[in-house]
Design an enzyme around this catalytic site. Structure first.
Site, PDB file in Angstrom:
ATOM      1  N   LYS A   1       0.762  -1.038   0.003  1.00  0.00           N
ATOM      2  CA  LYS A   1       0.110   0.125  -0.005  1.00  0.00           C
ATOM      3  C   LYS A   1       0.908   1.349   0.082  1.00  0.00           C
ATOM      4  CE  LYS A   1      -3.424  -2.711   1.894  1.00  0.00           C
ATOM      5  NZ  LYS A   1      -4.680  -2.830   2.685  1.00  0.00           N
TER       6      LYS A   1
ATOM      7  N   HIS B   1      -8.519  -3.122  -6.212  1.00  0.00           N
ATOM      8  CA  HIS B   1      -8.274  -3.391  -4.717  1.00  0.00           C
ATOM      9  C   HIS B   1      -9.776  -2.444  -4.125  1.00  0.00           C
ATOM     10  CE1 HIS B   1      -6.974  -2.924  -0.648  1.00  0.00           C
ATOM     11  NE2 HIS B   1      -6.412  -3.900  -0.866  1.00  0.00           N
TER      12      HIS B   1
ATOM     13  N   GLU C   1      -9.739  -0.492  -1.834  1.00  0.00           N
ATOM     14  CA  GLU C   1      -9.302   0.803  -1.287  1.00  0.00           C
ATOM     15  C   GLU C   1      -9.260   1.784  -2.676  1.00  0.00           C
ATOM     16  OE1 GLU C   1      -5.472  -0.079   0.481  1.00  0.00           O
ATOM     17  OE2 GLU C   1      -6.656  -1.062   2.074  1.00  0.00           O
TER      18      GLU C   1
ATOM     19  N   GLU D   1     -10.895 -10.519  -1.293  1.00  0.00           N
ATOM     20  CA  GLU D   1     -10.445  -9.996  -0.239  1.00  0.00           C
ATOM     21  C   GLU D   1     -11.804  -9.284   0.468  1.00  0.00           C
ATOM     22  OE1 GLU D   1      -6.332  -8.626  -0.048  1.00  0.00           O
ATOM     23  OE2 GLU D   1      -7.420  -7.000  -1.244  1.00  0.00           O
TER      24      GLU D   1
ATOM     25  N   GLY E   1      -7.345  -4.864   6.855  1.00  0.00           N
ATOM     26  CA  GLY E   1      -6.732  -4.226   7.996  1.00  0.00           C
ATOM     27  C   GLY E   1      -7.457  -4.021   9.436  1.00  0.00           C
TER      28      GLY E   1
ATOM     29  N   SER F   1      -6.472  -9.518   6.533  1.00  0.00           N
ATOM     30  CA  SER F   1      -5.714  -9.798   7.733  1.00  0.00           C
ATOM     31  C   SER F   1      -5.159 -11.282   7.975  1.00  0.00           C
ATOM     32  CB  SER F   1      -6.777  -9.835   8.813  1.00  0.00           C
ATOM     33  OG  SER F   1      -7.358  -8.378   8.951  1.00  0.00           O
TER      34      SER F   1
HETATM   35  P1  13P Z   1      -4.302  -6.619   5.471  1.00  0.00           P
HETATM   36  O1  13P Z   1      -3.411  -7.783   5.324  1.00  0.00           O
HETATM   37  O2  13P Z   1      -3.467  -5.561   6.196  1.00  0.00           O
HETATM   38  O3  13P Z   1      -5.631  -6.753   6.203  1.00  0.00           O
HETATM   39  O4  13P Z   1      -4.559  -5.843   3.918  1.00  0.00           O
HETATM   40  C1  13P Z   1      -5.216  -6.989   3.021  1.00  0.00           C
HETATM   41  C2  13P Z   1      -4.991  -6.388   1.787  1.00  0.00           C
HETATM   42  O5  13P Z   1      -5.876  -5.346   1.551  1.00  0.00           O
HETATM   43  C3  13P Z   1      -4.305  -6.687   0.527  1.00  0.00           C
HETATM   44  O6  13P Z   1      -4.395  -6.254  -0.514  1.00  0.00           O
END
Ligand code: 13P
Length: 257
Positions: free
Chosen positions: A15, A99, A101, A171, A177, A217
Site C-alpha cells: 500500500k 483493490h 481501497e 478480499e 486491515g 488480515s
Molecule cells: P491486510 O492484510 O492488512 O488486512 O490487508 C489486506 C489487503 O488489503 C491486501 O491487499
C-alpha cells in the site's frame, strides 16, 4: 492449494507504506528468514516509484515486483497516471487491480477495472484482480452474487489463453486491515464459488488452472490454515507483508501437503 494444477502465489501489498531506502534492509532480513527451497511465487507490490529498488534488492531471493494500480489508457495526457507499458518497462511482473481501497476512495467501478485488466494483459503483466463483499452485503447474504458479478465484469472480453495470465484475489472488505480474518471455511467457500464462476465462463480446465488468493488480515498465525484450503492458492497480504519475519512465515506456510 492444489499444486498439481496451479501455482501458489504469496503477494505482499505494501500500500502507501515504506520508503525506497528501507527496501534493502527489509530484503536482507527477509532473505535471512526465507527457506532455502520455496514452493511458491513471491511477489511484493510496492508504490510504482519503488519498483526498480525492489527489483534490485530482490534479485537473489527471486522476488517478483508488482505495482498497485495502472491507468486504463496506453499513453497520453493523463497527468499523474502510470501506464501498463511504463510498469512493464521498469520490470513489474504483476499489478494489483480493483483493490477495494481504490474502489472506495477513488470511485473505481467494474468497467474501469475491466479496462485496466486488459491494459495489463496487453503488456504481459499479470493482473491480481481483487474482488470482495462489504459487511452489509455479507449480512444480506449477497456475497456470492456480488463477487460473481465482480469476477465476470473484470474478465469480460478476456479469452481463455489470457485468463492463464491472471490471478484473482478474494478480499472481503470487512477483513482488510481490521484484524478480523474470514474463517478458513468462509474464505474457501467464496474461493470455490469464484472457481465455479470461472468454470461457467471458460470451462473446467482453465478454472482448474487459475490461482485464487485470499486477502484480509492474513498473518503468520492464520496463514497455514487458510492455505490448507483446496481452493485458496495463496495470499494477498497487507500489514504482515511489512514485517520480514511474518512475511517469511507466511511463505513457509505454503510448504504443506
Ligand atoms: P491486510 O492484510 O492488512 O488486512 O490487508 C489486506 C489487503 O488489503 C491486501 O491487499
Amino acid at each position: 492449494m492444489n499444486r498439481k494444477y496451479r501455482k501458489t502465489v504469496i503477494a505482499g501489498n505494501w500500500k502507501m507504506n515504506m520508503l525506497a531506502s528501507e527496501i534493502k534492509p527489509f530484503m536482507e532480513q527477509l532473505k535471512a528468514e526465507l527457506p532455502k527451497t520455496r514452493t511458491c511465487e513471491m511477489v511484493l507490490c510496492t508504490p510504482a516509484v519503488m519498483i526498480p529498488a525492489m527489483i534490485k534488492a530482490g534479485k537473489d531471493c527471486k522476488v517478483a515486483a508488482g505495482g498497485q494500480d495502472v491507468s486504463k489508457y496506453a499513453k497520453g495526457a493523463y497527468t499523474g497516471e502510470i501506464s501498463a507499458s511504463q510498469l512493464a518497462d521498469i520490470g513489474a511482473k504483476y499489478c494489483i487491480v480493483g483493490h477495494s481501497e481504490r474502489r472506495q476512495y477513488h470511485g473505481e467501478d467494474d468497467m474501469l477495472i475491466n479496462a485496466k485488466v486488459k491494459a495489463l494483459i496487453d503488456q504481459g503483466i499479470i493482473p491480481i484482480i481483487c474482488v470482495g463483499e462489504s459487511l452489509e452485503q455479507r449480512e444480506m447474504d449477497l456475497t456470492m452474487e456480488y463477487v460473481a458479478y465482480q469476477v465476470k465484469a473484470a474478465l469480460s472480453g478476456v479469452d481463455a489463453a489470457k485468463l492463464r495470465r491472471c490471478v484473482i484475489a478474494y478480499e472481503p472488505i470487512w477483513a482488510i486491515g481490521t484484524g478480523k480474518t474470514a474463517t478458513a471455511e468462509q474464505a474457501q467457500e467464496v474461493c470455490q464459488g469464484i472457481r465455479a464462476v470461472i468454470r461457467g465462463i471458460y470451462g473446467a480446465r482453465p478454472a482448474r488452472a487459475v490461482s485464487i488468493l485470499y486477502g484480509g488480515s492474513m498473518n503468520a498465525k492464520n496463514a497455514a490454515e487458510l492455505l490448507a484450503q483446496p481452493d485458496i492458492d495463496g495470499g494477498l497480504i497487507g500489514g504482515a507483508s511489512l514485517k520480514p519475519a511474518d512475511f517469511a512465515t507466511i511463505i513457509k506456510a505454503t510448504d504443506q501437503e
